[in-house]
Design an enzyme around this catalytic site. Structure first.
Site, mmCIF file in Angstrom:
data_model
loop_
_atom_site.group_PDB
_atom_site.id
_atom_site.type_symbol
_atom_site.label_atom_id
_atom_site.label_comp_id
_atom_site.label_asym_id
_atom_site.label_seq_id
_atom_site.Cartn_x
_atom_site.Cartn_y
_atom_site.Cartn_z
ATOM 1 N N GLU A 165 28.743 29.094 19.524
ATOM 2 C CA GLU A 165 28.002 29.053 18.300
ATOM 3 C C GLU A 165 26.586 28.770 19.035
ATOM 4 O OE1 GLU A 165 28.480 27.503 14.367
ATOM 5 O OE2 GLU A 165 30.136 25.039 15.203
ATOM 6 N N GLU B 297 35.931 20.990 42.718
ATOM 7 C CA GLU B 297 36.847 20.884 41.993
ATOM 8 C C GLU B 297 38.264 19.974 41.835
ATOM 9 O OE1 GLU B 297 36.059 25.681 40.126
ATOM 10 O OE2 GLU B 297 37.266 25.524 42.411
ATOM 11 N N HIS C 78 31.430 29.307 13.443
ATOM 12 C CA HIS C 78 31.420 28.190 12.509
ATOM 13 C C HIS C 78 32.642 27.785 12.529
ATOM 14 C CE1 HIS C 78 29.424 24.265 11.901
ATOM 15 N NE2 HIS C 78 30.420 24.622 10.699
ATOM 16 N N LYS D 59 45.080 26.240 42.725
ATOM 17 C CA LYS D 59 43.591 24.762 41.914
ATOM 18 C C LYS D 59 43.627 25.016 40.132
ATOM 19 C CE LYS D 59 40.079 26.914 41.087
ATOM 20 N NZ LYS D 59 38.275 26.913 41.668
ATOM 21 N N CYS E 90 42.554 29.823 43.951
ATOM 22 C CA CYS E 90 42.371 30.552 42.121
ATOM 23 C C CYS E 90 43.700 30.320 41.887
ATOM 24 C CB CYS E 90 42.395 31.591 42.237
ATOM 25 S SG CYS E 90 40.875 32.647 42.748
ATOM 26 N N TYR F 130 31.793 24.215 44.985
ATOM 27 C CA TYR F 130 32.679 24.521 44.256
ATOM 28 C C TYR F 130 34.218 23.513 44.615
ATOM 29 C CZ TYR F 130 35.553 28.169 45.342
ATOM 30 O OH TYR F 130 35.983 28.868 46.519
ATOM 31 N N CYS G 256 43.632 33.309 46.890
ATOM 32 C CA CYS G 256 43.622 33.732 45.503
ATOM 33 C C CYS G 256 44.792 33.077 45.261
ATOM 34 C CB CYS G 256 42.921 34.907 45.380
ATOM 35 S SG CYS G 256 42.898 34.241 43.635
HETATM 36 P P1 FAD Z 1 42.326 36.513 51.071
HETATM 37 O O1 FAD Z 1 41.885 36.110 50.131
HETATM 38 O O2 FAD Z 1 41.863 35.602 52.130
HETATM 39 O O3 FAD Z 1 43.112 37.431 51.681
HETATM 40 C C1 FAD Z 1 43.088 37.889 52.839
HETATM 41 C C2 FAD Z 1 44.239 37.576 54.036
HETATM 42 O O4 FAD Z 1 44.796 38.159 55.227
HETATM 43 C C3 FAD Z 1 45.338 36.059 54.171
HETATM 44 O O5 FAD Z 1 46.664 36.111 53.738
HETATM 45 C C4 FAD Z 1 45.244 36.288 56.056
HETATM 46 O O6 FAD Z 1 46.389 35.588 55.971
HETATM 47 C C5 FAD Z 1 45.410 37.647 55.802
HETATM 48 N N1 FAD Z 1 45.146 37.275 57.742
HETATM 49 C C6 FAD Z 1 43.892 37.075 57.887
HETATM 50 N N2 FAD Z 1 44.037 37.699 59.343
HETATM 51 C C7 FAD Z 1 45.091 38.045 59.316
HETATM 52 C C8 FAD Z 1 45.930 39.181 60.652
HETATM 53 N N3 FAD Z 1 44.256 39.104 61.757
HETATM 54 N N4 FAD Z 1 46.688 39.684 60.328
HETATM 55 C C9 FAD Z 1 46.796 39.495 59.295
HETATM 56 N N5 FAD Z 1 46.860 39.385 58.107
HETATM 57 C C10 FAD Z 1 45.267 38.317 58.263
HETATM 58 N N6 FAD Z 1 37.774 32.499 44.228
HETATM 59 C C11 FAD Z 1 37.389 32.957 42.586
HETATM 60 O O7 FAD Z 1 36.444 34.175 41.786
HETATM 61 N N7 FAD Z 1 37.941 32.476 41.682
HETATM 62 C C12 FAD Z 1 38.243 31.040 41.853
HETATM 63 O O8 FAD Z 1 38.364 30.263 41.074
HETATM 64 C C13 FAD Z 1 38.569 30.787 43.308
HETATM 65 N N8 FAD Z 1 38.891 29.471 43.731
HETATM 66 C C14 FAD Z 1 39.026 28.961 44.751
HETATM 67 C C15 FAD Z 1 39.631 28.274 45.100
HETATM 68 C C16 FAD Z 1 40.220 27.714 46.586
HETATM 69 C C17 FAD Z 1 40.835 26.036 47.197
HETATM 70 C C18 FAD Z 1 39.942 28.495 47.642
HETATM 71 C C19 FAD Z 1 39.939 28.453 49.122
HETATM 72 C C20 FAD Z 1 39.389 29.743 47.483
HETATM 73 C C21 FAD Z 1 38.912 29.790 46.213
HETATM 74 N N9 FAD Z 1 38.084 31.125 45.623
HETATM 75 C C22 FAD Z 1 38.282 31.635 44.233
HETATM 76 C C23 FAD Z 1 37.867 32.521 46.101
HETATM 77 C C24 FAD Z 1 39.007 33.906 46.984
HETATM 78 O O9 FAD Z 1 40.136 33.135 47.087
HETATM 79 C C25 FAD Z 1 39.138 34.048 47.938
HETATM 80 O O10 FAD Z 1 37.067 34.997 47.531
HETATM 81 C C26 FAD Z 1 39.938 35.569 47.668
HETATM 82 O O11 FAD Z 1 40.657 34.859 48.414
HETATM 83 C C27 FAD Z 1 38.803 36.818 49.122
HETATM 84 O O12 FAD Z 1 39.844 37.804 49.156
HETATM 85 P P2 FAD Z 1 40.610 38.657 49.908
HETATM 86 O O13 FAD Z 1 41.178 39.896 49.623
HETATM 87 O O14 FAD Z 1 38.732 38.784 50.915
HETATM 88 O O15 FAD Z 1 40.977 37.341 51.257
#
Ligand code: FAD
Length: 449
Positions: free
Chosen positions: A443, A183, A438, A51, A48, A179, A43
């Site tokens: 609205e 986007e 309005h 983006k 997010c 999406y 994110c």
């Molecule tokens: P993540 O945020 O992906 O975090 C996982 C972390 O784990 C990463 O930092 C990764 O490096 C780390 N990791 C992985 N494996 C290991 C390991 N073995 N050891 C140590 N670290 C590790 N969601 C919205 O709600 N609104 C939006 O507008 C939106 N826009 C998006 C746009 C894009 C381009 C993308 C790709 C995603 C978007 N999302 C959006 C989705 C959102 O980013 C994810 O749903 C959210 O980040 C999920 O959080 P998470 O904690 O599950 O994983």
């Protein structure tokens, strides 16, 4: 001596992992969190946040044109400096990354900047070779872009790399119709690229209401984005002049400067040691969890995209919060997945909450649909022939709103407020009883026929 090094060891410092770790630490747990890339996760670092900042940047292309109709002298050729925007966005990403690190540290969670893998129900191995033990382990490793296995796929990029391009490609092909594809299609189009979006089927944004997504398709085509449907990737080849030649089924080859794969995101569980720890996962690699985010191994939990429930930041955050409160805060609660709003930050954006018309028709006996199809005041003066569409779906039996969907300027901002009413179980009558504010676009919500 304590039996384990930590009460909680979190793998992955993204939306879910950071929230769970911070809250667990604030409840008094001894917490460590491992991150292989950058704290903040998808994110903050490559999702997010960057983006949305690009979406803001892209919107100026239209606003500058429209400004002339509002009396402003704007030169015919406005210069856009991609590198300046890109670098400013990355500065903001760095700032939020530091804030996240500080928040974790201030709450007493230890950050370990290394990859971590499971080696047992209570054991994790770090990239440096060190092994640590924990009473509980939280898998919060998110998801990663899926790239189709076609010849030359390595010549393409994913959303991860899109934020770091040296220049806006003159011609870009985007594969996918979700999406992220739509986007980026909007972003690059507004920045002046010739955008072609290709998709295996003829439906974009499958999960959204059909009329709303059709409206986006119509507006996007009118703006000049090229859509190729029933097109499956055959391969990419580099041409002699350094461009990319893309071949696909049912359509002629196309030459572009960049190929962006936005063909879905898969749970990030490769090489994570799930087998070693005995953790069950599904055919897509998603960690299987119960409603408490607990895996089949009692000491191991998982939250966020890695569980493939709803791949959204606020959902991952709620799952992390519920997990930490339940396990360490003596406050057991679960995440409610009903009526979660979401948006597509396209040009114009769309947003929705609850059931689509077809879902409602399949689920409920009778359904009533109300709509407002309008041209925003600002678009009229700007001679911008773009219509917004708001759609309310109600249970025919009792008038309760079961879905609300919209496309138009500021749709996500408006829908977030309206989603409260849907979540609260209000009826169409409650909207009818509310006097319009309005003149506003919102609205239309209380004037639907
Ligand atoms: P993540 O945020 O992906 O975090 C996982 C972390 O784990 C990463 O930092 C990764 O490096 C780390 N990791 C992985 N494996 C290991 C390991 N073995 N050891 C140590 N670290 C590790 N969601 C919205 O709600 N609104 C939006 O507008 C939106 N826009 C998006 C746009 C894009 C381009 C993308 C790709 C995603 C978007 N999302 C959006 C989705 C959102 O980013 C994810 O749903 C959210 O980040 C999920 O959080 P998470 O904690 O599950 O994983």
């Amino acid at each position: 001596m304590a039996q384990y090094d930590y009460d909680l060891f979190t793998i992955g410092a993204g939306s879910g992992g950071v929230r769970a770790s911070r809250v667990a630490a604030s409840h008094g747990a001894k917490v460590a969190i491992a991150e292989e890339h950058r704290v903040g996760g998808t994110c903050v670092i490559r999702g997010c946040v960057p983006k949305k900042l690009l979406v803001y940047g892209a919107q100026f292309a239209e606003d500058l044109k429209d400004a002339r109709c509002f009396g402003w002298d704007v030169p015919d050729e406005c210069n856009f400096d991609w590198q300046r925007l890109r670098d400013n966005v990355m500065k903001e990403v760095d700032r939020i990354n530091s804030v996240y690190r500080e928040t974790l540290t201030n709450h007493g969670a230890e950050i370990i900047d290394e990859r971590a893998e499971l080696v047992g129900p209570n054991e994790v191995k770090l990239a440096s070779g060190r092994t640590v033990s924990a009473k509980h382990i939280l898998i919060a490793t998110g998801a990663t872009p899926h790239v189709p296995d076609c010849p030359g796929h390595e010549l393409g990029i994913t959303s991860n790399e899109a934020f770091h391009l040296d220049a806006v490609p003159k011609r870009i092909l985007i594969a996918g119709a979700g999406y992220i594809a739509n986007e980026f299609a909007g972003i690059f189009h507004e920045f002046g690229a010739k955008v072609t979006l290709i998709n295996r089927t003829d439906v974009i944004l499958r999960q959204y209401d059909h009329q709303i997504r059709d409206r986006l398709l119509q507006i996007s085509m009118m703006k000049g984005i090229d859509f190729r449907f029933h097109a499956e990737f055959r391969g990419i080849e580099k041409t002699e002049n350094g461009c990319l030649n893309v071949s696909m089924t049912n359509h002629e080859d196309i030459e572009v400067d960049c190929v962006l794969f936005a063909t879905g995101r898969v749970p990030n569980t490769g090489g994570l040691g799930l087998e070693a720890a005995g953790v069950e996962y599904d055919e897509k690699g998603a960690v299987r969890v119960d409603e408490w985010s607990k895996t089949n191994v009692p000491s191991i939990y998982a939250v966020g995209d890695v569980t493939n429930r709803m791949q959204l930041t606020p959902v991952a955050i709620r799952e992390g919060q519920a997990f930490a409160d339940t396990l360490f805060g003596d406050n057991p609660h679960q995440v409610d997945y009903e009526n979660v709003p979401s948006a597509v930050f396209s040009h114009p954006p769309m947003a929705g909450v609850g059931m689509t018309e077809s879902e409602a028709k399949e689920t409920l006996g009778s359904v009533k649909i109300y709509q407002s199809d309008f041209r925003a005041m600002k678009n009229v003066l700007a001679n911008r022939n773009e219509r917004g569409l708001y759609k309310m779906i109600c249970d025919g039996e009792n008038g309760k709103i079961v879905g609300l969907h919209m496309i138009g300027p500021e749709a996500p901002e408006i829908l977030q407020a309206a989603a409260i009413a849907v979540k609260a179980g209000l009826t169409k009558q409650a909207f009818d009883d509310t006097v319009a504010l309005h003149p506003s676009m919102a609205e239309e919500l209380v004037l639907m026929k």
